[in-house]
Design a protein around this motif. Sequence first.
Motif, PDB file in Angstrom:
ATOM      1  N   UNK A 168      17.317  47.071   5.808  1.00  0.00           N
ATOM      2  CA  UNK A 168      18.090  47.393   4.613  1.00  0.00           C
ATOM      3  C   UNK A 168      19.149  48.423   4.952  1.00  0.00           C
ATOM      4  N   UNK A 169      20.327  48.253   4.328  1.00  0.00           N
ATOM      5  CA  UNK A 169      21.424  49.208   4.507  1.00  0.00           C
ATOM      6  C   UNK A 169      22.142  49.327   3.173  1.00  0.00           C
ATOM      7  N   UNK A 171      25.214  51.543   0.497  1.00  0.00           N
ATOM      8  CA  UNK A 171      26.575  52.063   0.478  1.00  0.00           C
ATOM      9  C   UNK A 171      26.643  53.560   0.721  1.00  0.00           C
ATOM     10  N   UNK A 172      25.511  54.244   0.769  1.00  0.00           N
ATOM     11  CA  UNK A 172      25.491  55.671   1.079  1.00  0.00           C
ATOM     12  C   UNK A 172      25.256  55.923   2.564  1.00  0.00           C
ATOM     13  N   UNK A 173      25.521  54.892   3.354  1.00  0.00           N
ATOM     14  CA  UNK A 173      25.383  54.945   4.812  1.00  0.00           C
ATOM     15  C   UNK A 173      23.943  55.355   5.177  1.00  0.00           C
ATOM     16  N   UNK A 174      23.018  54.739   4.502  1.00  0.00           N
ATOM     17  CA  UNK A 174      21.604  54.955   4.757  1.00  0.00           C
ATOM     18  C   UNK A 174      20.959  53.612   5.056  1.00  0.00           C
ATOM     19  N   UNK A 175      20.126  53.568   6.079  1.00  0.00           N
ATOM     20  CA  UNK A 175      19.475  52.320   6.450  1.00  0.00           C
ATOM     21  C   UNK A 175      18.040  52.550   6.862  1.00  0.00           C
ATOM     22  N   UNK A 176      17.323  51.458   6.922  1.00  0.00           N
ATOM     23  CA  UNK A 176      15.944  51.535   7.376  1.00  0.00           C
ATOM     24  C   UNK A 176      15.551  50.222   8.037  1.00  0.00           C
ATOM     25  N   UNK A 210      11.425  53.095  10.465  1.00  0.00           N
ATOM     26  CA  UNK A 210      12.436  54.111  10.751  1.00  0.00           C
ATOM     27  C   UNK A 210      13.454  54.087   9.623  1.00  0.00           C
ATOM     28  N   UNK A 211      13.747  55.255   9.081  1.00  0.00           N
ATOM     29  CA  UNK A 211      14.761  55.363   8.052  1.00  0.00           C
ATOM     30  C   UNK A 211      15.668  56.532   8.336  1.00  0.00           C
ATOM     31  N   UNK A 669      24.961  52.545  -6.506  1.00  0.00           N
ATOM     32  CA  UNK A 669      24.643  52.314  -5.094  1.00  0.00           C
ATOM     33  C   UNK A 669      24.433  50.824  -4.875  1.00  0.00           C
ATOM     34  N   UNK A 670      24.997  50.293  -3.795  1.00  0.00           N
ATOM     35  CA  UNK A 670      24.843  48.888  -3.417  1.00  0.00           C
ATOM     36  C   UNK A 670      24.037  48.819  -2.132  1.00  0.00           C
ATOM     37  N   UNK A 671      23.158  47.845  -2.045  1.00  0.00           N
ATOM     38  CA  UNK A 671      22.356  47.693  -0.832  1.00  0.00           C
ATOM     39  C   UNK A 671      22.280  46.220  -0.435  1.00  0.00           C
ATOM     40  N   UNK A 672      22.081  46.011   0.849  1.00  0.00           N
ATOM     41  CA  UNK A 672      21.945  44.671   1.417  1.00  0.00           C
ATOM     42  C   UNK A 672      20.729  44.667   2.330  1.00  0.00           C
ATOM     43  N   UNK A 673      19.885  43.649   2.199  1.00  0.00           N
ATOM     44  CA  UNK A 673      18.657  43.631   2.982  1.00  0.00           C
ATOM     45  C   UNK A 673      18.323  42.261   3.530  1.00  0.00           C
ATOM     46  N   UNK A 674      17.408  42.253   4.491  1.00  0.00           N
ATOM     47  CA  UNK A 674      16.981  41.027   5.184  1.00  0.00           C
ATOM     48  C   UNK A 674      15.482  41.096   5.411  1.00  0.00           C
ATOM     49  N   UNK A 675      14.775  40.030   5.072  1.00  0.00           N
ATOM     50  CA  UNK A 675      13.342  39.927   5.326  1.00  0.00           C
ATOM     51  C   UNK A 675      13.059  38.690   6.166  1.00  0.00           C
TER      52      UNK A 675
END
Length: 683
Positions: A168-169, A171-176, A210-211, A669-675
């Motif tokens: 997941x990533x 728009x606040x430049x945060x990912x995990x 990891x985040x 906040x916008x987020x994009x993720x992959x499972x």
Amino acid sequence: MQRRIFLYLFLVCLSAGMYAQEASDFQIEEVTVVQRKKGKVKSRTEAFDTEKINSEELCRAACCNLSEAFETSASVDVAYADAATGAKQIRLLGLSGTYVQLIQENTPAVRGLAQTFGLEYIPGPWMSSIQVSKGTSSVINGYEATSGQINVELLKPQIQNPLSVNLMFNSEVMGEANIMGGWQIPLKEHEHADGEHHHETLYTGILAHYGGSFMAMDGNHDTFADMPKVQNVNVANRWFYHHDDYTFQAFVRGLYDRRRGGQNVHQHFALADPYLINLNTWRVEGFFKNGYVFDPESGSSVALITAISYHNLNNTYGVRTWDANQLNVYANAIYQGNFEGGGDVDNDHRLSAGLSVNYDRYQEALSILPNGLDRSEVTPGIFAEYSFKYDEMLSLVAGVRADYSTRYGFFFTPRMNIRYTPFEWWTLRGSVGMGYRSPNAISDNANILPSSRVLHLTENVQQERAVNAGLSTTFYIPLGSKELQLSGEYYYTHFLNSLIVDLDQDKHAVYIYNQSDLPGAKSFAHSAQIEASIEVLRGWTWTAAFRYTDVRQTTIGADGVARLRPKALSNRFKGIISTSYQTPLKKWQFDVTAQFNGVGRMPDGFEQPFTWYPQLMAQITKYFRTCSLYLGAENMTNFRQENPIVAWEEPYGPNFDASMVCGPTMGWKIYLGFRYDLEKPEN
């Protein structure tokens, strides 16, 4: 789907009538029935008022961790505790998370020093389900549940996939990144002297997380980071062993969490003496479960559960420092036996009894207090719980436990839960019982540390004691082929003694004292909620709920007069409307949730910025055979508290306070993720 079924019936009739041919002359196409699993389920037969949130519901949002698992829930509130550290707090029945017993697979989890950031230490992809129980819960798990209990079930190696990935990533430049897997370890079959083959299985699993956030945002331009930069590493390993009637489980985890916030977090400016926040946490924990079934038919069994954790933190808030560590050791030995009553109607009885012991050792120092806060407590206890079930009509759970604390002495915990179903479409529940807890004045109120408030802490912190009682009812109303589930509930919590955090007496100070220290002081909470849910069409569900809370306690005003008033910063109401649609054959899923949150009273000396605020969340998920992509947005209304940090211009001045948070502190906040899931091969 209906066309396939009609085609099937037509071909059968055709084969039997017109041509009188053998059935083997026709090859019928396979018929697949697809039904969507409910994301939230409330048992119709349990005595406890428990709602289960499963993995389908957790996937309706980003759900990076436990703190984000309740966005579609009307019962549980999660909000930022302050505007500087990113810490979140939970509320149930109007009371803060300190009064919720938050456990992990029936072992201690978020308590003590972990209270500040513990919700974020359980990654969302690690969880298989969450059980939220309101009111008094089982005495088997201890005495600490006052407003309720939340139990988190993690992925188990014997049922999880060989490989699962969640990325997941936002728009606040945060990912995990999360990587999980469970595997069976082959064991050789062996024959015992009795000539029988004994079944033996062994599984192991890995959970890795990891985040990180790599850039500090300052949306309101107050020179303070809206959220600190975070680096979090979280790794766990668990084992499952089964041999005939014996089962063993082991779980070990290590965690490192680092947060950097405050001022001077941007490259384009520099301050001569910035207010910096540095938070460092190390945590190691594990639990071990042993279970043996004497008689599978009657369910007679014994279990021994042990858990140990060590939590260490070194925190700096400007010139203030808070260094602390906690060692917790827990053991619970349980016997359980089932037996049936006589008669023609199902009449089941169950008795659970056992011994437990809990040990806490704290080494704690806060720079603004002259004395250290080192303490230890050993609490052994004995408990018994009787469960009765009469057909599908009646369920009763009555429990009692007696404990002795080396700090507070002997105390007694009675609890009872009952369910009555007079008709198939109507269920009534009631509960009453006691709850106790040993307060941790600093970790329970760490949100006051990023401020200039002077702390006045009573020398003799006493045990908190409360009575909780509640009633709830649920109607299952048939509407054609669908069912409308309509429920209502009311809970009342009365504190015999509580630790009052007085923010009214002086805006430059906080007074923490026992309720019993103030003659005539009171503390209580009312909570009422209604909720309706229905699947209007196949795959399309709607939920609407409204909750009102009235939490009051006695505090001393600036004029020195004690008054019973609404508790400061405690939300008054919450409304929620949530809908989810999943297309046939699970190709796409669309989720939308709207919240309407009422704001509680601000402490004396502070202005009320607003009385309520809306929030809107949405997510679109595209499913493939082994993976899925999801795109979502949070706080789409972009509503936020404009100046959550009071007197940010002078962080070392007497008026500086980052704890006056009554709404969202960050915008949309916008987020994009992959499972991805590598499914187990079929045996």
